[in-house]
Enzyme design. Structure first.
Site, mmCIF file in Angstrom:
data_model
loop_
_atom_site.group_PDB
_atom_site.id
_atom_site.type_symbol
_atom_site.label_atom_id
_atom_site.label_comp_id
_atom_site.label_asym_id
_atom_site.label_seq_id
_atom_site.Cartn_x
_atom_site.Cartn_y
_atom_site.Cartn_z
ATOM 1 N N GLU A 20 -36.927 -50.249 -28.155
ATOM 2 C CA GLU A 20 -36.899 -51.421 -29.045
ATOM 3 C C GLU A 20 -35.560 -52.130 -28.971
ATOM 4 O O GLU A 20 -35.496 -53.363 -28.966
ATOM 5 C CB GLU A 20 -37.190 -51.003 -30.498
ATOM 6 C CG GLU A 20 -38.570 -50.413 -30.721
ATOM 7 C CD GLU A 20 -39.704 -51.434 -30.692
ATOM 8 O OE1 GLU A 20 -39.449 -52.637 -30.535
ATOM 9 O OE2 GLU A 20 -40.866 -51.009 -30.836
ATOM 10 N N GLU A 45 -49.500 -61.128 -29.120
ATOM 11 C CA GLU A 45 -50.128 -60.919 -27.801
ATOM 12 C C GLU A 45 -51.251 -61.896 -27.460
ATOM 13 O O GLU A 45 -51.394 -62.311 -26.299
ATOM 14 C CB GLU A 45 -50.643 -59.480 -27.675
ATOM 15 C CG GLU A 45 -49.556 -58.410 -27.626
ATOM 16 C CD GLU A 45 -48.920 -58.109 -28.971
ATOM 17 O OE1 GLU A 45 -49.537 -58.469 -30.004
ATOM 18 O OE2 GLU A 45 -47.825 -57.526 -29.009
ATOM 19 N N THR A 79 -40.654 -58.372 -22.347
ATOM 20 C CA THR A 79 -41.822 -58.068 -23.178
ATOM 21 C C THR A 79 -41.651 -58.515 -24.625
ATOM 22 O O THR A 79 -42.598 -58.478 -25.396
ATOM 23 C CB THR A 79 -42.183 -56.569 -23.095
ATOM 24 O OG1 THR A 79 -43.489 -56.380 -23.646
ATOM 25 C CG2 THR A 79 -41.174 -55.705 -23.832
ATOM 26 N N ASP A 117 -48.756 -50.285 -22.360
ATOM 27 C CA ASP A 117 -48.724 -51.737 -22.073
ATOM 28 C C ASP A 117 -47.588 -52.289 -21.202
ATOM 29 O O ASP A 117 -47.795 -52.694 -20.047
ATOM 30 C CB ASP A 117 -48.820 -52.544 -23.379
ATOM 31 C CG ASP A 117 -47.878 -52.078 -24.500
ATOM 32 O OD1 ASP A 117 -47.001 -51.263 -24.228
ATOM 33 O OD2 ASP A 117 -48.034 -52.558 -25.643
ATOM 34 N N ARG A 173 -35.456 -55.975 -27.638
ATOM 35 C CA ARG A 173 -35.117 -56.988 -28.650
ATOM 36 C C ARG A 173 -33.649 -57.397 -28.585
ATOM 37 O O ARG A 173 -33.327 -58.586 -28.610
ATOM 38 C CB ARG A 173 -35.427 -56.470 -30.057
ATOM 39 C CG ARG A 173 -36.894 -56.099 -30.232
ATOM 40 C CD ARG A 173 -37.227 -55.789 -31.677
ATOM 41 N NE ARG A 173 -38.457 -55.013 -31.768
ATOM 42 C CZ ARG A 173 -39.335 -55.087 -32.765
ATOM 43 N NH1 ARG A 173 -39.144 -55.911 -33.758
ATOM 44 N NH2 ARG A 173 -40.413 -54.331 -32.777
#
Ligand code: DMJ
Length: 455
Positions: free
Chosen positions: A80, A347, A433, A213, A84
């Site tokens: 994360e 998404e 992503t 994913d 981010r």
């Protein structure tokens, strides 16, 4: 909507990771550890920049310059924080040219490196930013690290080596790739779990949604960001997608194409909201596909976009549930109460945007506009935007969280969907992503390690 989300965070949650828009105070989750790292500021920066909200961007930059400190005794998620924070800082650097973002990204990357000190070099899921001690999530199968976590570092780490001239980051992610290449894959599928001590797979579960994913996404994007030179990554992507199509992708009785979840040889006919990103991925990977199957993959992307739109359209609020089934008489509808929530996820809109860029079929803008109106109607509260607990209820309750990815991704993809294609053209930019755009690297040599040509 971006102004509303930002201004309320600015007023009630400034410096905290996220905002509770109803309680009107800061919010955080364990992925960010126990420190106030201003996750929303870092995640939102490039969206502010792209939208021309320059005063807000400057405010964010000032906070980062003065307050963002990674020498804290805090245990964070490596994945994360990478997607981010490092992704957000690098995108802000490339867009604005402000050195502070690059400096902070490199400082933070240094704090993540101890996570790779495992017997195999597969990183731990979590690392303490001060002590460097790492460990895995208690819930993960057999002490494993997660495919979508250790497999979603490549883009940012290659950029870090490119920008610093230090091959350490590149070497870490290439080591992961080499290890994965050597391993047997059951039915050609990558399991979601890999033990970093033994180098063995955990449970044989495979998903294109949660836990899997973005691993597949980053194989494709590694190839794209290398100016299509990294053919090894493209091959891994093609192989993985072929196995996924064979074992996980099916058509429902009602004719909806869905991507199920593979659990020890059994296909669960359930698709997550997270999985909906794959429509955009298939479209993005169509050009350059094996055996010239570009048309096939574009069509597959369109079918996934259609299915995911149906998952929105079959609800009361016209917002998609967290997961939906294709079983018995059920088609694209959530069955369990704890799968009926919508937490401002991007998404489906992400897939609309990619499909729009590749086809210019106006239905994608129409679908994006439907989602925009639904979010504004049902998720907007006076203190920001909140997730809702049940998209099938006409009087939904709020979860009282404004997720940082709402500003980083959902609103950015919507803005791009209604902008011209020359705003961040896909020939020059690859989105990480978390929707942070990083430029394609035109490197003469694909091997960054020891290459004196990079700066
Ligand atoms: C984001 O943090 C990223 O898109 C990640 O890859 C998956 N989950 C969230 C948004 O839903």
């Amino acid at each position: 909507m971006m102004k509303h989300a930002w201004d309320n965070y600015r007023q009630y949650g400034w410096g905290h990771n996220e905002l509770k828009p109803i309680a009107r105070k800061g919010h955080s989750t364990n992925i960010f550890g126990n420190s106030q790292l201003g996750a929303t500021i870092v995640d939102a920066l490039d969206t502010l920049y792209i939208m021309g909200l320059h005063d807000e961007f400057r405010e964010g930059q000032e906070w980062i310059d003065k307050n963002l400190d990674f020498s804290v005794n805090s245990e964070v998620s490596v994945f994360e924080v990478n997607i981010r924070f490092i992704g957000g800082l690098l995108a802000a650097y490339y867009l604005s040219g402000q050195e502070v973002f690059k400096i902070k990204a490199v400082q933070l990357a240094g704090k993540l490196l101890p996570a790779f000190n495992t017997p195999t070099g597969i990183p731990w899921a979590m690392v303490n930013l001060k002590s460097g001690v790492g460990r895995n999530w208690g819930w993960a199968s057999a002490g494993s690290s997660i495919l979508a976590e250790f497999g979603t570092l490549h883009m940012e780490f290659v950029h870090l080596s490119y920008l610093t001239g230090d091959p350490v980051y590149y070497n870490k992610v290439m080591h992961i790739r080499k290890l994965l290449q050597k391993m047997d894959r059951p039915n050609g599928l990558y399991p979601n779990y890999l033990n970093p001590r033994t180098g063995r797979w955990g449970q044989h579960h495979t998903s294109v949604g949660g836990l899997g994913d973005s691993f597949y996404e980053y194989l494709l994007k590694a190839w794209l960001m290398s100016d299509k030179m990294d053919t090894e990554a493209r091959k891994m992507y093609d192989d993985a997608i072929e196995a996924i199509e064979k074992h996980l992708i099916r058509k429902s009785n009602g004719g909806l194409t869905f991507i199920g979840e593979w659990k020890n040889g059994h296909l669960e006919r359930k698709m997550g909201h997270l999985t909906c990103f794959a429509g955009g991925m298939f479209a993005l990977g169509a050009d350059g596909s094996r055996d010239d199957k570009a048309g096939h993959y574009l069509q597959l992307g369109a079918e996934i976009a259609h299915t995911c739109h149906e998952s929105y359209d079959r609800t009361t609020l016209k917002l998609g549930p967290e997961a939906f089934k294709f079983d018995g008489g059920v088609e694209a509808v959530a069955v369990r109460q704890n799968e009926k929530y919508y937490i401002l996820r991007p998404e489906v809109i992400e897939t609309y945007w990619y499909m729009w860029r590749f086809t210019h079929d106006p239905k994608y803008r129409q679908w994006g506009w439907e989602a925009t109106q639904a979010i504004d109607k049902y998720c907007r509260v006076s203190g920001g935007f909140s997730g809702v607990k049940d998209v099938y209820s006409s009087s939904p309750t709020y979860d009282d969280v404004q997720q940082s990815f709402f500003l980083a991704e959902t609103l950015k993809y919507l803005y791009l969907l209604f902008s011209n294609d020359d705003l961040l053209p896909l020939d020059n930019w690859v989105f990480n992503t978390e929707a942070h755009p990083l430029p394609v690297l035109h490197l003469a040599n694909t091997t960054l390690s020891g290459n004196p040509a990079y700066r």
